[in-house]
Design a protein around this motif. Structure first.
Motif: not given
Length: 162
Positions: A47-55, A65-73, A77-78
């Motif tokens: 999520t930190a990387l997504l916040g900086l515009g990374w793919t 884990v994947h659901e948690r990451v998607r929920a936190a993003a 940025a999804l």
């Protein structure tokens, strides 16, 4: 060589582990670049990387884990987030990347065996942010070490691929 764990990227230090914080400081904004995060149990790095515009391509063996990451993003940025259920030893190849971040995948006896997959994935000039054992650190010969820090018996490094 330098070591800098100050976030300077608008992300509070307390939420991002030092290895990721240093990598974010050195890598900067994504600007169309791709990061592979191997092992993303709580999604903080992704999520930190997504916040900086990374793919971001997040790889973890736990499907939950994947659901948690998607929920936190951030919802916006999804479209730049891909999650893959797997582990580095079970993958024949990693996606091409400008940054590979891993805290555990290269540790242990299998680290040197898995090393070629990481190198193959990193584009020339790409960054590796990883924890390595002292014996695995020799794999970085010829790489530009941008940051190194011992964390117990492990070496946390950010290095640029030649």
């Amino acid at each position: 060589m330098r070591h800098d764990t100050s976030p300077r990227v608008g992300i509070p230090r307390s939420t991002v582990p030092p290895l990721c914080s240093t990598a974010l400081t050195l890598a900067g904004a994504g600007a169309g670049r791709t990061a592979v995060v191997i092992g993303c149990p709580n999604g903080v790095e992704a999520t930190a990387l997504l916040g900086l515009g990374w793919t971001v391509i997040g790889i973890d063996e736990d499907p939950e884990v994947h659901e948690r990451v998607r929920a936190a993003a951030d919802v916006a940025a999804l479209d730049r987030l891909t999650t893959v259920v797997g582990t580095l030893p079970r993958m024949s190849r990693l996606p091409d990347a400008d940054l590979v971040l891993t805290r555990t995948a290269l540790l242990g006896d299998a680290g040197p065996t898995l090393w070629p997959r990481v190198v193959e994935a990193l584009r020339p000039g790409g960054l590796l942010a990883a924890r390595l054992t002292a014996t695995s650190a020799g794999l970085l010969r010829g790489w530009a070490l941008l940051s190194e820090r011992y964390s117990g018996p492990m070496l946390e490094v950010v290095a640029r691929r030649p």
